[in-house]
Design a protein around this motif. Structure first.
Motif, PDB file in Angstrom:
ATOM      1  N   ILE A 165       9.627  14.875 -13.484  1.00 16.99           N
ATOM      2  CA  ILE A 165       8.871  15.109 -12.178  1.00 16.99           C
ATOM      3  C   ILE A 165       8.534  13.923 -11.494  1.00 16.99           C
ATOM      4  N   VAL A 166       8.515  13.659 -10.303  1.00 16.31           N
ATOM      5  CA  VAL A 166       7.788  12.490  -9.732  1.00 16.31           C
ATOM      6  C   VAL A 166       7.175  12.909  -8.342  1.00 16.31           C
ATOM      7  N   TYR A 167       5.875  12.317  -8.351  1.00 16.87           N
ATOM      8  CA  TYR A 167       4.949  12.753  -7.154  1.00 16.87           C
ATOM      9  C   TYR A 167       5.097  11.505  -6.242  1.00 16.87           C
ATOM     10  N   LEU A 168       5.297  11.698  -5.130  1.00 19.17           N
ATOM     11  CA  LEU A 168       5.340  10.463  -3.742  1.00 19.17           C
ATOM     12  C   LEU A 168       4.383  10.967  -2.747  1.00 19.17           C
ATOM     13  N   ASP A 169       3.591   9.860  -2.370  1.00 23.01           N
ATOM     14  CA  ASP A 169       2.357  10.120  -1.486  1.00 23.01           C
ATOM     15  C   ASP A 169       2.194   8.542  -0.984  1.00 23.01           C
ATOM     16  N   ALA A 170       1.227   8.540   0.061  1.00 22.05           N
ATOM     17  CA  ALA A 170       0.743   7.399   0.580  1.00 22.05           C
ATOM     18  C   ALA A 170      -0.623   7.086   0.946  1.00 22.05           C
ATOM     19  N   LEU A 171      -1.202   6.152   0.649  1.00 26.18           N
ATOM     20  CA  LEU A 171      -2.741   6.056   1.275  1.00 26.18           C
ATOM     21  C   LEU A 171      -2.747   4.839   2.284  1.00 26.18           C
ATOM     22  N   VAL A 172      -3.778   4.811   2.925  1.00 29.98           N
ATOM     23  CA  VAL A 172      -4.020   3.853   4.046  1.00 29.98           C
ATOM     24  C   VAL A 172      -4.727   3.063   4.016  1.00 29.98           C
ATOM     25  N   VAL A 188       3.104   5.407  -3.016  1.00 29.89           N
ATOM     26  CA  VAL A 188       2.852   5.236  -4.328  1.00 29.89           C
ATOM     27  C   VAL A 188       3.862   6.344  -4.975  1.00 29.89           C
ATOM     28  N   ALA A 189       4.655   5.863  -6.100  1.00 32.12           N
ATOM     29  CA  ALA A 189       5.412   6.849  -6.736  1.00 32.12           C
ATOM     30  C   ALA A 189       4.807   6.966  -8.194  1.00 32.12           C
ATOM     31  N   LEU A 190       4.564   8.249  -8.591  1.00 36.71           N
ATOM     32  CA  LEU A 190       4.023   8.459  -9.681  1.00 36.71           C
ATOM     33  C   LEU A 190       4.767   9.463 -10.659  1.00 36.71           C
ATOM     34  N   GLY A 191       5.371   8.771 -11.774  1.00 32.50           N
ATOM     35  CA  GLY A 191       6.455   9.657 -12.354  1.00 32.50           C
ATOM     36  C   GLY A 191       5.716  10.378 -13.789  1.00 32.50           C
ATOM     37  N   LYS A 198       2.303  10.037 -17.808  1.00 35.21           N
ATOM     38  CA  LYS A 198       2.324   9.372 -16.628  1.00 35.21           C
ATOM     39  C   LYS A 198       2.272   8.131 -16.454  1.00 35.21           C
ATOM     40  N   GLU A 199       3.185   7.663 -15.529  1.00 28.72           N
ATOM     41  CA  GLU A 199       3.616   6.127 -15.197  1.00 28.72           C
ATOM     42  C   GLU A 199       3.675   5.916 -13.796  1.00 28.72           C
ATOM     43  N   VAL A 200       2.914   5.095 -13.237  1.00 24.29           N
ATOM     44  CA  VAL A 200       3.249   4.630 -11.784  1.00 24.29           C
ATOM     45  C   VAL A 200       4.346   3.572 -11.709  1.00 24.29           C
ATOM     46  N   LEU A 201       5.305   3.927 -10.712  1.00 18.06           N
ATOM     47  CA  LEU A 201       6.558   3.502 -10.669  1.00 18.06           C
ATOM     48  C   LEU A 201       6.651   2.338  -9.716  1.00 18.06           C
ATOM     49  N   GLY A 202       5.603   2.257  -8.966  1.00 17.78           N
ATOM     50  CA  GLY A 202       5.472   1.033  -7.991  1.00 17.78           C
ATOM     51  C   GLY A 202       4.679   1.472  -6.689  1.00 17.78           C
ATOM     52  N   LEU A 203       4.422   0.228  -6.155  1.00 13.27           N
ATOM     53  CA  LEU A 203       3.454   0.454  -4.883  1.00 13.27           C
ATOM     54  C   LEU A 203       4.280  -0.313  -3.727  1.00 13.27           C
ATOM     55  N   TRP A 204       4.182   0.060  -2.772  1.00 20.53           N
ATOM     56  CA  TRP A 204       5.127  -0.442  -1.396  1.00 20.53           C
ATOM     57  C   TRP A 204       4.348  -0.445  -0.157  1.00 20.53           C
ATOM     58  N   THR A 205       4.317  -1.525   0.453  1.00 24.55           N
ATOM     59  CA  THR A 205       3.434  -1.291   1.839  1.00 24.55           C
ATOM     60  C   THR A 205       4.261  -1.387   2.900  1.00 24.55           C
ATOM     61  N   TYR A 336       2.501  22.707  -8.863  1.00 22.41           N
ATOM     62  CA  TYR A 336       1.671  23.658  -7.868  1.00 22.41           C
ATOM     63  C   TYR A 336       0.917  22.641  -6.812  1.00 22.41           C
ATOM     64  N   THR A 337       0.507  21.594  -7.325  1.00 22.25           N
ATOM     65  CA  THR A 337      -0.253  20.615  -6.314  1.00 22.25           C
ATOM     66  C   THR A 337       0.301  19.130  -6.667  1.00 22.25           C
ATOM     67  N   THR A 338       0.073  18.096  -5.732  1.00 21.39           N
ATOM     68  CA  THR A 338       0.015  16.988  -5.910  1.00 21.39           C
ATOM     69  C   THR A 338      -1.250  16.214  -6.359  1.00 21.39           C
ATOM     70  N   ASN A 339      -2.154  17.021  -7.063  1.00 19.07           N
ATOM     71  CA  ASN A 339      -3.434  16.528  -7.282  1.00 19.07           C
ATOM     72  C   ASN A 339      -3.443  15.246  -8.321  1.00 19.07           C
TER      73      ASN A 339
END
Length: 404
Positions: A165-172, A188-191, A198-205, A336-339
Motif C-alpha cells: 500500500i502506498v498513500y500519495l498526498d501533498a501539503l502546501v 509526500v509518498a508514504l508506503g 510505515k516508511e516515507v518514500l520521499g518528499l518532492w516540491t 478506507y481513508t488516507t488518514n
C-alpha cells in the motif's frame, strides 16, 4: 579503597543548595571537567607509552609539554578545559578531537530544536537560557546545513521491490523562490512495506500539485527500485489514477472514502448533515459493489432533488470507489481513508507553521526531514497486518513476493 557510596557522600558534603550541584560552578560541572581532563591525560599516557614522571620516558624523544586551554560547549554549558600536549605535537585526542568545540550530543540538541520549527535566533536564545552556552548563528547554520547531505542520500536511497500500500498526498508550504514568497506543494509518498511498517518514500516540491508532477514522482520511485504497488490510496485529484496507471499499470487505485464523504457534505446544510452522512455510510459499508451501487441509486432517489451534486460526484468517481468492495474487512480498514498520510502531514505542518516563510526550498526540506526522523521512531506496524497480507496473497498471488 572507598566505596562508591562513600565517595558520593563525601562529594555532596559541602552542597547545600541545588546551585551547589547543578549551578554554573556546581559539583556536576566540576566533575565533568575533572573527568574529561583525567581521561585526556590517560589518552596521552597511552600515546607516549609511559606514565607521567616515569623513568621509562627518559630519552624517548617525546614527552609531555604542558596544556593548552580550550572552551567546550555541551549540555553542561560552557566549560574551560586543559588539553594536554606533547613536544612533537603528534598527540591526537579522541575524547575531544582537535578543532572540536562541542561535546557529543550537542549537535543533536540543535537539530532537535530545528526539527520542531525553531528559527536560528530562537535556537540561539534557547541554548543560552537552558545551558548558559553562547552559540553563534553560523555554528547553528553549519550544523543544520550538514543535514542536507543526509536528506539527499535519503531521497535517493534504494527502495524495496514491493510496497503493498502506498498513500500519495501533498501539503502546501510557504517558501521563498526567485526573491518572492509563494505557496509550493510538497508531495509526500508514504508506503507500507511487506512487514507492515510505515516508511516515507520521499518528499518532492513544485509550484502546484498536479497529476503531471505525480507522474514524475512515481517514475522516480520506480527508478529507485519500487517495482510494484498493490493499492495506491489517493484523493480525488483529476488525472491522478491515469498517472499511476502509466507507471504501475497493475496497481489498484483507491480513492479515499473519507475525502469523498467530506466533499459530499460540503453541499449539505448543517441541519441535514447527520442524515446525509448516514445514507452515504450505507453506500461504502455495503458488502459488495453491486449492493453499493443499489445504495447509491437509493441515495440519489432520496436526495437528488435537493443535492444533485452529491450523486453526480459519486458517479463521476465511481471507478475509484468501487475497488474498495473487493477487499476483506482487514484491508478495508487500512485503505478506507488516507488518514495515515493526513496524520503525517498534520505533524509536518506543526513543525513548519511557526517558521513563517522558509528562505529556500532546502530549508523547508531540512525541517520536514528532521521532523519525519523524529516521527518514525514513534510509529508502530499496522494493526491486523498479517490478515491483510494473507488477503493480498490470495488477490495477487502472481505478484506476491516469493520470499515473504
Amino acid at each position: 579503597m572507598k566505596k562508591p557510596k562513600d565517595l558520593i557522600d563525601e562529594l555532596l558534603a559541602g552542597c547545600k543548595t541545588p546551585a551547589d550541584i547543578a549551578g554554573e560552578n556546581g559539583l556536576l560541572k566540576q566533575l565533568t571537567k575533572a573527568i574529561i581532563e583525567r581521561a585526556m591525560q590517560a589518552e596521552l599516557t597511552t600515546h607516549l607509552g609511559y606514565e607521567k614522571h616515569s623513568v621509562e620516558g627518559h630519552n624517548t624523544g617525546n614527552s609531555r609539554n604542558g596544556t593548552s586551554g580550550k572552551r567546550l560547549k555541551g549540555d553542561f554549558g560552557t566549560l574551560e578545559i586543559a588539553v594536554p600536549r606533547d613536544r612533537e605535537a603528534s598527540f591526537e585526542p579522541q575524547l575531544v578531537a582537535k578543532g572540536e568545540t562541542r561535546w557529543h550530543g550537542f549537535d543533536d540538541k540543535i537539530l532537535s530544536l530545528y526539527a520542531r520549527g525553531m528559527t536560528t535566533r530562537e535556537i540561539q536564545g534557547h541554548l543560552e537560557e537552558m545551558y548558559q552556552v553562547e552559540v553563534s548563528p553560523t555554528l547553528i547554520s553549519n550544523v543544520t546545513e550538514a543535514v542536507m547531505d543526509e536528506v539527499k542520500a535519503w531521497q535517493s536511497r534504494p527502495l524495496d521491490a514491493v510496497y503493498p500500500i502506498v498513500y500519495l498526498d501533498a501539503l502546501v508550504v510557504k517558501m521563498r523562490t526567485d526573491g518572492r514568497v509563494e505557496n509550493r506543494a510538497v508531495h509526500v509518498a508514504l508506503g507500507i512495506g511487506m512487514d507492515g511498517n510505515k516508511e516515507v518514500l520521499g518528499l518532492w516540491t513544485t509550484a502546484n500539485e498536479g497529476a503531471k508532477f505525480w507522474l514524475q514522482v512515481l517514475t522516480e520511485l520506480k527508478n529507485r527500485g519500487l517495482k510494484d504497488i498493490f493499492i495506491a490510496c489517493v484523493d480525488g485529484l483529476k488525472g491522478f489514477p491515469q498517472a499511476i496507471e502509466t507507471v504501475y499499470p497493475k496497481t489498484t487505485v483507491q480513492l479515499c472514502i473519507v475525502h469523498m464523504t467530506r466533499a459530499s457534505l460540503n453541499y449539505v446544510s448543517w441541519k441535514e448533515r447527520k442524515e446525509v452522512a448516514m445514507d452515504l455510510k450505507a453506500i461504502y459499508r455495503a458488502a459488495t459493489g453491486e449492493q453499493a451501487e443499489r445504495q447509491l441509486a437509493a441515495f440519489e432517489a432520496k436526495w437528488n432533488r435537493k443535492y444533485p451534486t452529491i450523486g453526480a460526484l459519486w458517479r463521476r468517481n465511481w471507478q475509484g470507489v468501487v475497488p474498495f468492495f473487493q477487499f476483506s474487512a482487514e484491508i478495508r480498514k487500512i485503505v478506507y481513508t488516507t488518514n495515515a498520510i493526513e496524520s503525517l502531514n498534520m505533524s509536518l505542518r506543526k513543525a513548519i507553521k511557526i517558521r513563517g516563510p522558509f528562505p529556500s526550498e532546502d530549508a523547508a526540506l531540512k525541517v520536514m526531514y528532521l521532523a519525519l526522523r523524529n516521527l518514525a521512531g514513534k510509529w508502530h506496524s499496522v494493526q491486523n497486518w498479517r490478515e491483510a497480507l494473507n488477503c493480498f496473497a490470495m488477490l495477487w498471488e502472481d505478484r506476491f513476493p516469493a520470499t515473504t
